[in-house]
Structure formats: structure tokens, C-alpha cells
Design a protein around this motif. Structure first.
Motif, PDB file in Angstrom:
ATOM      1  N   GLY A 151      28.359  26.958  31.484  1.00 53.55           N
ATOM      2  CA  GLY A 151      27.757  28.251  31.821  1.00 53.55           C
ATOM      3  C   GLY A 151      26.941  28.178  33.100  1.00 53.55           C
ATOM      4  O   GLY A 151      27.057  29.036  33.980  1.00 53.55           O
ATOM      5  N   ARG A 152      26.123  27.125  33.211  1.00 55.09           N
ATOM      6  CA  ARG A 152      25.294  26.960  34.420  1.00 55.09           C
ATOM      7  C   ARG A 152      26.172  26.727  35.650  1.00 55.09           C
ATOM      8  O   ARG A 152      25.903  27.247  36.733  1.00 55.09           O
ATOM      9  N   LEU A 153      27.226  25.916  35.466  1.00 50.70           N
ATOM     10  CA  LEU A 153      28.134  25.614  36.575  1.00 50.70           C
ATOM     11  C   LEU A 153      28.807  26.903  37.057  1.00 50.70           C
ATOM     12  O   LEU A 153      28.886  27.169  38.256  1.00 50.70           O
ATOM     13  N   MET A 154      29.253  27.723  36.101  1.00 47.08           N
ATOM     14  CA  MET A 154      29.931  28.968  36.452  1.00 47.08           C
ATOM     15  C   MET A 154      28.973  29.915  37.164  1.00 47.08           C
ATOM     16  O   MET A 154      29.328  30.538  38.166  1.00 47.08           O
ATOM     17  N   GLU A 155      27.767  30.022  36.651  1.00 48.35           N
ATOM     18  CA  GLU A 155      26.791  30.932  37.277  1.00 48.35           C
ATOM     19  C   GLU A 155      26.504  30.515  38.716  1.00 48.35           C
ATOM     20  O   GLU A 155      26.460  31.354  39.614  1.00 48.35           O
ATOM     21  N   SER A 156      26.309  29.210  38.928  1.00 50.70           N
ATOM     22  CA  SER A 156      26.008  28.767  40.293  1.00 50.70           C
ATOM     23  C   SER A 156      27.239  28.947  41.189  1.00 50.70           C
ATOM     24  O   SER A 156      27.107  29.268  42.371  1.00 50.70           O
ATOM     25  N   TYR A 157      28.442  28.780  40.621  1.00 52.80           N
ATOM     26  CA  TYR A 157      29.655  29.016  41.422  1.00 52.80           C
ATOM     27  C   TYR A 157      29.707  30.474  41.884  1.00 52.80           C
ATOM     28  O   TYR A 157      29.939  30.767  43.052  1.00 52.80           O
ATOM     29  N   PHE A 158      29.463  31.395  40.968  1.00 50.94           N
ATOM     30  CA  PHE A 158      29.547  32.815  41.323  1.00 50.94           C
ATOM     31  C   PHE A 158      28.443  33.227  42.289  1.00 50.94           C
ATOM     32  O   PHE A 158      28.627  34.115  43.108  1.00 50.94           O
ATOM     33  N   GLN A 159      27.293  32.564  42.201  1.00 51.50           N
ATOM     34  CA  GLN A 159      26.195  32.895  43.119  1.00 51.50           C
ATOM     35  C   GLN A 159      26.472  32.385  44.534  1.00 51.50           C
ATOM     36  O   GLN A 159      26.041  32.982  45.508  1.00 51.50           O
ATOM     37  N   ARG A 160      27.199  31.271  44.632  1.00 53.82           N
ATOM     38  CA  ARG A 160      27.366  30.621  45.936  1.00 53.82           C
ATOM     39  C   ARG A 160      28.779  30.670  46.496  1.00 53.82           C
ATOM     40  O   ARG A 160      29.005  30.344  47.651  1.00 53.82           O
ATOM     41  N   ALA A 161      29.717  31.043  45.668  1.00 56.32           N
ATOM     42  CA  ALA A 161      31.124  30.968  46.103  1.00 56.32           C
ATOM     43  C   ALA A 161      31.464  32.072  47.090  1.00 56.32           C
ATOM     44  O   ALA A 161      30.845  33.120  47.105  1.00 56.32           O
ATOM     45  N   HIS A 162      32.461  31.796  47.888  1.00 56.21           N
ATOM     46  CA  HIS A 162      32.990  32.772  48.840  1.00 56.21           C
ATOM     47  C   HIS A 162      34.378  33.153  48.313  1.00 56.21           C
ATOM     48  O   HIS A 162      35.387  32.637  48.790  1.00 56.21           O
ATOM     49  N   ILE A 163      34.409  34.020  47.311  1.00 57.65           N
ATOM     50  CA  ILE A 163      35.672  34.317  46.627  1.00 57.65           C
ATOM     51  C   ILE A 163      36.415  35.426  47.380  1.00 57.65           C
ATOM     52  O   ILE A 163      35.875  36.497  47.620  1.00 57.65           O
ATOM     53  N   THR A 164      37.660  35.137  47.748  1.00 57.07           N
ATOM     54  CA  THR A 164      38.503  36.125  48.425  1.00 57.07           C
ATOM     55  C   THR A 164      39.102  37.086  47.404  1.00 57.07           C
ATOM     56  O   THR A 164      39.184  38.285  47.633  1.00 57.07           O
ATOM     57  N   MET A 165      39.551  36.530  46.280  1.00 51.97           N
ATOM     58  CA  MET A 165      40.144  37.327  45.213  1.00 51.97           C
ATOM     59  C   MET A 165      39.873  36.642  43.882  1.00 51.97           C
ATOM     60  O   MET A 165      40.045  35.430  43.756  1.00 51.97           O
ATOM     61  N   GLY A 166      39.416  37.415  42.908  1.00 48.64           N
ATOM     62  CA  GLY A 166      39.247  36.895  41.559  1.00 48.64           C
ATOM     63  C   GLY A 166      40.479  37.228  40.739  1.00 48.64           C
ATOM     64  O   GLY A 166      41.031  38.323  40.852  1.00 48.64           O
ATOM     65  N   VAL A 167      40.928  36.270  39.941  1.00 52.56           N
ATOM     66  CA  VAL A 167      42.070  36.498  39.042  1.00 52.56           C
ATOM     67  C   VAL A 167      41.587  36.226  37.626  1.00 52.56           C
ATOM     68  O   VAL A 167      41.306  35.071  37.267  1.00 52.56           O
ATOM     69  N   LEU A 168      41.442  37.276  36.844  1.00 55.96           N
ATOM     70  CA  LEU A 168      41.002  37.149  35.458  1.00 55.96           C
ATOM     71  C   LEU A 168      42.221  37.209  34.557  1.00 55.96           C
ATOM     72  O   LEU A 168      42.956  38.205  34.544  1.00 55.96           O
ATOM     73  N   ILE A 169      42.453  36.133  33.808  1.00 59.64           N
ATOM     74  CA  ILE A 169      43.622  36.077  32.936  1.00 59.64           C
ATOM     75  C   ILE A 169      43.197  36.417  31.510  1.00 59.64           C
ATOM     76  O   ILE A 169      42.298  35.779  30.956  1.00 59.64           O
ATOM     77  N   VAL A 170      43.827  37.443  30.952  1.00 60.80           N
ATOM     78  CA  VAL A 170      43.564  37.844  29.570  1.00 60.80           C
ATOM     79  C   VAL A 170      44.864  37.750  28.782  1.00 60.80           C
ATOM     80  O   VAL A 170      45.951  37.632  29.353  1.00 60.80           O
ATOM     81  N   ASP A 171      44.746  37.802  27.460  1.00 63.52           N
ATOM     82  CA  ASP A 171      45.904  37.729  26.569  1.00 63.52           C
ATOM     83  C   ASP A 171      46.436  39.147  26.357  1.00 63.52           C
ATOM     84  O   ASP A 171      45.724  40.013  25.850  1.00 63.52           O
ATOM     85  N   ALA A 172      47.680  39.381  26.756  1.00 59.55           N
ATOM     86  CA  ALA A 172      48.275  40.719  26.654  1.00 59.55           C
ATOM     87  C   ALA A 172      48.298  41.233  25.217  1.00 59.55           C
ATOM     88  O   ALA A 172      48.330  42.433  24.980  1.00 59.55           O
ATOM     89  N   ARG A 173      48.253  40.307  24.234  1.00 60.92           N
ATOM     90  CA  ARG A 173      48.396  40.718  22.821  1.00 60.92           C
ATOM     91  C   ARG A 173      47.095  41.199  22.202  1.00 60.92           C
ATOM     92  O   ARG A 173      47.106  41.775  21.118  1.00 60.92           O
ATOM     93  N   HIS A 174      45.965  40.916  22.856  1.00 59.46           N
ATOM     94  CA  HIS A 174      44.673  41.177  22.214  1.00 59.46           C
ATOM     95  C   HIS A 174      43.721  41.964  23.109  1.00 59.46           C
ATOM     96  O   HIS A 174      43.810  41.909  24.331  1.00 59.46           O
ATOM     97  N   LYS A 175      42.804  42.636  22.459  1.00 55.15           N
ATOM     98  CA  LYS A 175      41.722  43.295  23.187  1.00 55.15           C
ATOM     99  C   LYS A 175      40.881  42.223  23.893  1.00 55.15           C
ATOM    100  O   LYS A 175      40.587  41.179  23.297  1.00 55.15           O
TER     101      LYS A 175
END
Length: 197
Positions: free
Chosen positions: A95-119
Motif C-alpha cells: 500500500g505504501r509503495l503504491m501510494e508513493s508511486y502514484f504521488q511521484r510517478a509520471h504516468i502517461t496512461m493508466g490501465v486498470l484491469i478488472v474481471d469482466a464477470r464481476h462487479k
């Protein structure tokens, strides 16, 4: 010049924010919960069987992994979240690693993968919120499309769109890592994002 996703090499794993990579190249950040088939989506996209680690048990990606694609962009594989059988302390570290990544990263495009079968889950909503807060564009990839009957596809996609509160202009891409459905469209969208950098 379009990025050739068939030419990719692993560069490094970052377990601390000091190890995050930023050299000016576009970064496509891939996120998804532990059993959603994120590694399979990445491997399908790159045309490789096992470049990204596909684990028998979910939650094998515990660091931020960087793949250099065609020497023009990075595909960034973020730690899976949700189902992994790991200790509370390890989950907190992620969680801490992800938070610091999002605070400092230079993201060109985010790709969020979800399961088509579920909410989408509460964790999916959190990740979606993080992408939105960075201000980077986002593609939501609905993986495991091959597991749905044709009559189930439209209602399933509508539920995902509604749960994530996606606007009409926001991309929800039906995808099957198993069959390759959606691969060419994902490549087209990523290339369009890197061109606009």
C-alpha cells in the motif's frame, strides 16, 4: 513512430521509491487485483508467454516492475491487490509503495484491469480513484471476456461502467488474454497516448 509491443525487455523491479524509474520516456502503468489475470494481459500484449510472471497463486507481483518496450516506452506492472495470501505487514508495505508511486510517478496512461464477470471491488474503485487523482488518462480493461456468454457481455460491461462511474468518453475495453480479443485496440490506444506526450 508507433511502439512495437513485440520488442520488450525487463529492466528492473522497484521495492522502494528511490528505485522508481524516470528518464522521460512514456510510462503505461498496469494495475489490477491479484487474480484478475494482469500478468496474462501483459504477456498477451507483448506477445510473450512468460515475460510477466504468471503465478499459480495470486499476488506474485510484489514490486513495481518496469519493462522497456521498443526502447520507446515503459510498461509498468504494479503490485496486484486484494486476494493474495500474504501477511498484513506485507499488504501494508504494498500500500505504501503504491501510494508513493502514484504521488511521484509520471504516468502517461493508466490501465486498470478488472474481471469482466464481476462487479468491480472496493479495491478496484480505490485504484481507479488513484489514477483519476494523478490526472492521467485511463483505460479500463475488462479481462476474461471469453468466460462470458454473448448475452452476458453487454450487461456485464454496463455494470462495470456504472460502478466505476465512467463517462461516455472514458474507455472500457472488452478483453480476453486467453483469446487475444482487444489486444490490437489496446495497442492502438497506448500508441495514441505515447504520441500525445
Amino acid at each position: 513512430m508507433p511502439v512495437n509491443f513485440g520488442k520488450a525487455e525487463f529492466i528492473r523491479s522497484a521495492g522502494t521509491e528511490e528505485q522508481f524509474l524516470w528518464d522521460g520516456l512514456p510510462q503505461f502503468a498496469f494495475a489490477g487485483r491479484s487474480n484478475v489475470g494482469k500478468s496474462s494481459v501483459i504477456n498477451r500484449l507483448l506477445g510473450r508467454k512468460n515475460l510477466a510472471y504468471v503465478g499459480a497463486s495470486p499476488g506474485k507481483t510484489t514490486q513495481v516492475n518496469y519493462y522497456l518496450v521498443d526502447r520507446k516506452a515503459y510498461l509498468v506492472d504494479l503490485p496486484g491487490y486484494g486476494y493474495a495470501k500474504v501477511s498484513k505487514a506485507e499488504k501494508e508495505r504494498w500500500g505504501r509503495l503504491m501510494e508513493s508511486y502514484f504521488q511521484r510517478a509520471h504516468i502517461t496512461m493508466g490501465v486498470l484491469i478488472v474481471d469482466a464477470r464481476h462487479k468491480p471491488t472496493a479495491n478496484d474503485l480505490t485504484m481507479h480513484g488513484w489514477f483519476r487523482e494523478t490526472g492521467c488518462p485511463e483505460i479500463v480493461v475488462a479481462n476474461k471476456l471469453d468466460k462470458l456468454k454473448k448475452s452476458q457481455v453487454d450487461p456485464a460491461l454496463a455494470l462495470i461502467r456504472e460502478t466505476l462511474e465512467l463517462g461516455e468518453e472514458e474507455v472500457l475495453l472488452p478483453f480476453s488474454a486467453e483469446k487475444g480479443t482487444g489486444k490490437e485496440e489496446l495497442i492502438r490506444l497506448l500508441n495514441a497516448a505515447s504520441d500525445s506526450k
